[in-house]
Design an enzyme around this catalytic site. Structure first.
Site, PDB file in Angstrom:
ATOM      1  CG  HIS A   8      23.143  68.144 -66.917  1.00 33.09           C
ATOM      2  ND1 HIS A   8      24.309  67.331 -66.411  1.00 33.09           N
ATOM      3  CD2 HIS A   8      22.740  68.990 -66.201  1.00 33.09           C
ATOM      4  CE1 HIS A   8      24.905  68.261 -65.585  1.00 33.09           C
ATOM      5  NE2 HIS A   8      24.041  69.232 -65.405  1.00 33.09           N
ATOM      6  CD  GLU A  82      22.140  74.509 -62.352  1.00 30.34           C
ATOM      7  OE1 GLU A  82      21.253  75.314 -62.188  1.00 30.34           O
ATOM      8  OE2 GLU A  82      22.849  73.758 -62.046  1.00 30.34           O
TER       9      GLU A  82
END
Length: 228
Positions: A8, A82
């Site tokens: 990201h 994550e």
């Protein structure tokens, strides 16, 4: 299939090296938004049959310009999120960051029962990541291609454990914001890494000692960014 893994864009937490793994998490900084737009050109020459993102806001926001450009919906899978920081969530101190990374790359090196205080084992984390990748793979033909926008730690640990990169290589090679790792294969036949570290919009200008939270570079003490 060809699987294009993308980290990201920059977030406010990246600026202060914060362990920030909860969902939905922060959005993007202005630079992160610029990086997301630049990703469209970075991947201009790539075939993309499906576009996926983790359940974190920052991953979906990073995928949005690419979705608009290609006319694709952003599909979401929680398995791509994550690596959980456990009780270290929200910490910014160097010792916590180093411990987070130490345990993460211990998983990639085969110690699947290791875990952070309050966090999952490596076995649980890799099973979750495998489920996310399997969903992406199932969305395209065997000769197709997909993009999955995920996170620095998640990508590095998964390719180290599943795509032949190895823990030592992944630990010493940070994946910068909107950096790209390309792998090919399938959940049944296995994966191999074709390229590691795409073309992020801005490379760091300061020396790197090692990667920080979610693979954000840690600067040398003399040029450490001011905490805000």
């Amino acid at each position: 299939m060809r699987l294009i893994l993308v980290r990201h864009g920059q977030t406010p937490s990246n600026l202060v090296h914060k362990l920030d793994t909860k969902i939905p998490g922060p959005g993007l900084t202005p630079l992160g938004e610029e990086q997301a737009r630049a990703l469209v050109e970075t991947l201009r020459g790539e075939r993309i049959d499906a576009l996926w993102a983790s359940s974190a806001a920052r991953a979906q926001l990073t995928a949005t310009p690419l979705a608009h450009d290609r006319g694709l919906a952003v599909q979401v899978h929680g398995g791509l999120r994550e690596l959980d920081a456990g009780d270290l969530e929200g910490r910014t101190d160097e010792l916590s960051v180093r411990e987070y990374l130490r345990v993460a790359f211990t998983w990639a090196d085969g110690d699947l029962e290791a875990h952070l205080p309050g966090g999952p084992t490596g076995r649980e984390v890799l099973e979750r990541l495998d489920a996310g990748v399997a969903a992406v793979a199932a969305s395209v033909a065997p000769d197709g291609a997909a993009v999955a926008v995920s996170h620095g730690g998640a990508i590095r640990v998964w390719v180290a454990a599943r795509a032949g990169v190895g823990a030592a290589f992944a630990a010493s090679n940070p994946l910068l914001n909107t950096g790209v790792v390309v792998v090919e294969g399938s959940p049944d036949q296995g994966w191999r890494t074709l390229s590691y570290q795409g073309d992020p919009l801005h490379a760091p200008t300061a020396p790197l000692e090692e990667s920080g939270p979610a693979a954000e570079p840690v600067m040398t003490p003399a040029i450490q960014p001011v905490m805000e």
